[in-house]
Design a protein around this motif. Structure first.
Motif, PDB file in Angstrom:
ATOM      1  N   ALA A 192       0.806  -1.224   0.000  1.00 52.03           N
ATOM      2  CA  ALA A 192       0.000   0.000   0.000  1.00 52.03           C
ATOM      3  C   ALA A 192       0.842   1.278   0.000  1.00 52.03           C
ATOM      4  O   ALA A 192       0.495   2.249  -0.683  1.00 52.03           O
ATOM      5  CB  ALA A 192      -0.956   0.004   1.193  1.00 52.03           C
ATOM      6  N   MET A 193       1.923   1.309   0.774  1.00 53.86           N
ATOM      7  CA  MET A 193       2.739   2.524   0.822  1.00 53.86           C
ATOM      8  C   MET A 193       3.331   2.847  -0.547  1.00 53.86           C
ATOM      9  O   MET A 193       3.438   4.015  -0.942  1.00 53.86           O
ATOM     10  CB  MET A 193       3.846   2.383   1.860  1.00 53.86           C
ATOM     11  CG  MET A 193       3.403   2.667   3.280  1.00 53.86           C
ATOM     12  SD  MET A 193       2.774   4.355   3.493  1.00 53.86           S
ATOM     13  CE  MET A 193       4.234   5.329   3.135  1.00 53.86           C
ATOM     14  N   ALA A 194       3.736   1.819  -1.276  1.00 56.51           N
ATOM     15  CA  ALA A 194       4.278   2.035  -2.618  1.00 56.51           C
ATOM     16  C   ALA A 194       3.179   2.524  -3.558  1.00 56.51           C
ATOM     17  O   ALA A 194       3.405   3.405  -4.401  1.00 56.51           O
ATOM     18  CB  ALA A 194       4.904   0.749  -3.147  1.00 56.51           C
ATOM     19  N   GLN A 195       1.988   1.959  -3.412  1.00 52.26           N
ATOM     20  CA  GLN A 195       0.862   2.400  -4.239  1.00 52.26           C
ATOM     21  C   GLN A 195       0.542   3.870  -3.976  1.00 52.26           C
ATOM     22  O   GLN A 195       0.336   4.657  -4.906  1.00 52.26           O
ATOM     23  CB  GLN A 195      -0.354   1.516  -3.952  1.00 52.26           C
ATOM     24  CG  GLN A 195      -0.169   0.081  -4.401  1.00 52.26           C
ATOM     25  CD  GLN A 195      -1.239  -0.855  -3.869  1.00 52.26           C
ATOM     26  OE1 GLN A 195      -1.903  -0.561  -2.869  1.00 52.26           O
ATOM     27  NE2 GLN A 195      -1.412  -1.998  -4.516  1.00 52.26           N
ATOM     28  N   TYR A 196       0.508   4.233  -2.696  1.00 56.01           N
ATOM     29  CA  TYR A 196       0.252   5.627  -2.336  1.00 56.01           C
ATOM     30  C   TYR A 196       1.344   6.541  -2.903  1.00 56.01           C
ATOM     31  O   TYR A 196       1.052   7.597  -3.478  1.00 56.01           O
ATOM     32  CB  TYR A 196       0.181   5.781  -0.814  1.00 56.01           C
ATOM     33  CG  TYR A 196       0.388   7.199  -0.341  1.00 56.01           C
ATOM     34  CD1 TYR A 196      -0.572   8.184  -0.603  1.00 56.01           C
ATOM     35  CD2 TYR A 196       1.555   7.570   0.324  1.00 56.01           C
ATOM     36  CE1 TYR A 196      -0.367   9.488  -0.199  1.00 56.01           C
ATOM     37  CE2 TYR A 196       1.761   8.877   0.730  1.00 56.01           C
ATOM     38  CZ  TYR A 196       0.796   9.831   0.470  1.00 56.01           C
ATOM     39  OH  TYR A 196       1.008  11.124   0.875  1.00 56.01           O
ATOM     40  N   HIS A 197       2.585   6.130  -2.740  1.00 55.65           N
ATOM     41  CA  HIS A 197       3.714   6.940  -3.204  1.00 55.65           C
ATOM     42  C   HIS A 197       3.646   7.140  -4.717  1.00 55.65           C
ATOM     43  O   HIS A 197       3.916   8.237  -5.221  1.00 55.65           O
ATOM     44  CB  HIS A 197       5.028   6.249  -2.816  1.00 55.65           C
ATOM     45  CG  HIS A 197       6.142   7.195  -2.548  1.00 55.65           C
ATOM     46  ND1 HIS A 197       6.867   7.211  -1.390  1.00 55.65           N
ATOM     47  CD2 HIS A 197       6.671   8.192  -3.308  1.00 55.65           C
ATOM     48  CE1 HIS A 197       7.781   8.151  -1.436  1.00 55.65           C
ATOM     49  NE2 HIS A 197       7.687   8.759  -2.599  1.00 55.65           N
ATOM     50  N   LEU A 198       3.267   6.115  -5.445  1.00 55.79           N
ATOM     51  CA  LEU A 198       3.117   6.250  -6.893  1.00 55.79           C
ATOM     52  C   LEU A 198       1.979   7.210  -7.232  1.00 55.79           C
ATOM     53  O   LEU A 198       2.075   7.978  -8.206  1.00 55.79           O
ATOM     54  CB  LEU A 198       2.857   4.880  -7.533  1.00 55.79           C
ATOM     55  CG  LEU A 198       4.090   3.999  -7.728  1.00 55.79           C
ATOM     56  CD1 LEU A 198       3.672   2.604  -8.183  1.00 55.79           C
ATOM     57  CD2 LEU A 198       5.042   4.615  -8.748  1.00 55.79           C
ATOM     58  N   GLY A 199       0.920   7.164  -6.437  1.00 58.06           N
ATOM     59  CA  GLY A 199      -0.176   8.109  -6.644  1.00 58.06           C
ATOM     60  C   GLY A 199       0.315   9.545  -6.545  1.00 58.06           C
ATOM     61  O   GLY A 199      -0.024  10.394  -7.377  1.00 58.06           O
ATOM     62  N   VAL A 200       1.145   9.820  -5.543  1.00 60.92           N
ATOM     63  CA  VAL A 200       1.699  11.161  -5.359  1.00 60.92           C
ATOM     64  C   VAL A 200       2.571  11.535  -6.556  1.00 60.92           C
ATOM     65  O   VAL A 200       2.483  12.650  -7.093  1.00 60.92           O
ATOM     66  CB  VAL A 200       2.521  11.243  -4.059  1.00 60.92           C
ATOM     67  CG1 VAL A 200       3.258  12.564  -3.969  1.00 60.92           C
ATOM     68  CG2 VAL A 200       1.621  11.039  -2.840  1.00 60.92           C
ATOM     69  N   ILE A 201       3.407  10.608  -6.980  1.00 57.59           N
ATOM     70  CA  ILE A 201       4.341  10.871  -8.083  1.00 57.59           C
ATOM     71  C   ILE A 201       3.586  11.202  -9.374  1.00 57.59           C
ATOM     72  O   ILE A 201       3.902  12.179 -10.061  1.00 57.59           O
ATOM     73  CB  ILE A 201       5.274   9.664  -8.283  1.00 57.59           C
ATOM     74  CG1 ILE A 201       6.290   9.590  -7.132  1.00 57.59           C
ATOM     75  CG2 ILE A 201       5.996   9.736  -9.627  1.00 57.59           C
ATOM     76  CD1 ILE A 201       7.075   8.309  -7.089  1.00 57.59           C
ATOM     77  N   TYR A 202       2.563  10.407  -9.696  1.00 54.52           N
ATOM     78  CA  TYR A 202       1.808  10.655 -10.931  1.00 54.52           C
ATOM     79  C   TYR A 202       0.904  11.884 -10.809  1.00 54.52           C
ATOM     80  O   TYR A 202       0.670  12.592 -11.791  1.00 54.52           O
ATOM     81  CB  TYR A 202       0.986   9.429 -11.319  1.00 54.52           C
ATOM     82  CG  TYR A 202       1.814   8.394 -12.051  1.00 54.52           C
ATOM     83  CD1 TYR A 202       2.141   8.551 -13.398  1.00 54.52           C
ATOM     84  CD2 TYR A 202       2.301   7.271 -11.393  1.00 54.52           C
ATOM     85  CE1 TYR A 202       2.912   7.617 -14.076  1.00 54.52           C
ATOM     86  CE2 TYR A 202       3.092   6.325 -12.058  1.00 54.52           C
ATOM     87  CZ  TYR A 202       3.387   6.508 -13.389  1.00 54.52           C
ATOM     88  OH  TYR A 202       4.167   5.587 -14.056  1.00 54.52           O
ATOM     89  N   SER A 203       0.428  12.160  -9.619  1.00 56.12           N
ATOM     90  CA  SER A 203      -0.405  13.344  -9.403  1.00 56.12           C
ATOM     91  C   SER A 203       0.395  14.622  -9.572  1.00 56.12           C
ATOM     92  O   SER A 203      -0.084  15.614 -10.134  1.00 56.12           O
ATOM     93  CB  SER A 203      -1.018  13.302  -7.998  1.00 56.12           C
ATOM     94  OG  SER A 203      -1.812  14.434  -7.754  1.00 56.12           O
ATOM     95  N   GLN A 204       1.644  14.606  -9.107  1.00 57.35           N
ATOM     96  CA  GLN A 204       2.503  15.788  -9.173  1.00 57.35           C
ATOM     97  C   GLN A 204       3.321  15.857 -10.462  1.00 57.35           C
ATOM     98  O   GLN A 204       3.916  16.896 -10.765  1.00 57.35           O
ATOM     99  CB  GLN A 204       3.445  15.808  -7.970  1.00 57.35           C
ATOM    100  CG  GLN A 204       2.732  15.946  -6.631  1.00 57.35           C
ATOM    101  CD  GLN A 204       3.681  15.901  -5.457  1.00 57.35           C
ATOM    102  OE1 GLN A 204       4.866  15.577  -5.603  1.00 57.35           O
ATOM    103  NE2 GLN A 204       3.183  16.203  -4.279  1.00 57.35           N
TER     104      GLN A 204
END
Length: 298
Positions: A85-97
């Protein structure tokens, strides 16, 4: 620690990860990012998702290796595809920004969703924001509130604040000032300036609570003393109006203007017309002392 070391030397992926974590944090051993890198890499090569994620962090931060965001993203993806989950969340941040990848709100929302469904509060909050804005997903206030609530119930301050806003304005839920106050209070108690301002406003106007200027001032002060320009503006207005203290009104309005609030500058000029030159000089000294003390001597 010696048991982790023995197991790690024998190729146990989980032990290798924990040994890497120990060296990364300096827990039980002398901190060494290079040694952490070695053990994370061994564990990661065996497909252990937590190691892949933490190895990604090391490359992203350039700890013991040259910074390399592309390698970091690839490692996050490997961990995320295994459901971490933490990696999924981190990827969400990366693609969002759009950080080190092409900005893609739809991809960000997909990763946030996977993490949110596993209970990651940050992902739940961010996903709520995306539904509120219609970024990467169809705009839907009800779905936004659903995810705010999930995160808010875990104590996520920003989610609590946005849930309060939703109830204040009836966005995705029936308008309810009392419920708004409840969530503002939870976020304000955690020190979130925006929530402190909103809670102060509810007490000032008597929305969802009994009108109470003293309590409004209390919450505006907590925000203002964090350097929040809006909190300083509202506090200055309270001192000018309800509390009839032009010096403190001028002080807080001057600080709000200094911190970028254009409206505060206009109101400062109005307050100044009600003051003597000596009062203005004193108020300016007060604002300088307050700012120089980082809001501990106001």
């Amino acid at each position: 620690m010696k048991w982790y070391a023995r197991a790690a030397e024998q190729g146990h992926a989980k032990a290798q990860y924990h040994l890497g974590l120990a060296y990364s944090n300096g827990r039980g051993v002398k901190q060494s990012f290079k040694t952490a890198l070695n053990w994370y890499t061994k564990s990661s090569e065996q497909g252990y998702p937590k190691a892949q994620y933490h190895l990604g962090l090391i490359y992203a931060n350039g700890e013991g290796v040259p910074e390399n965001d592309k390698i970091a993203v690839n490692l996050y993806i490997k961990a995320a595809e295994q459901g971490f989950a933490m990696a999924q969340y981190h990827l969400g941040v990366i693609y969002s920004q759009g950080k080190d990848v092409s900005k893609n709100d739809k991809t960000a929302a997909n990763w946030y969703t996977l993490a949110a469904e596993q209970g990651n509060a940050n992902a739940q909050y961010n996903l709520g924001i995306m539904y509120r804005k219609g970024a990467g997903v169809p705009q839907n206030d009800k779905t936004a509130v659903h995810w705010y609530a999930k995160a808010a119930e875990q104590g996520h301050a920003k989610a609590q604040y946005h849930l309060g806003l939703s109830y204040s304005y009836g966005q995705g839920v029936p308008q309810n000032d009392k419920t708004a106050v409840k969530w503002y209070a939870k976020a304000a108690a955690q020190g979130l300036a925006g929530a402190q301002n909103s809670l102060g406003g509810m007490y000032q106007d008597g929305d969802g609570v009994l009108e109470d200027d003293n309590t409004a001032v209390k919450w505006y002060t907590k925000s203002a003393e964090q350097g929040d320009a809006d909190g300083q503006l509202y506090l200055g207005i309270m001192y000018f109006g309800a509390l009839s203290d032009t010096r403190r009104a001028y002080m807080w309005l001057k600080l709000s203007s200094y911190n970028g609030n254009e409206k505060a500058g206009e109101i400062t000029n109005i307050v100044a017309k009600e003051m003597t030159p000596a009062d203005i000089s004193k108020a300016q000294d007060m604002s300088s002392r307050c700012l120089e003390s980082n809001y501990t001597d106001c």
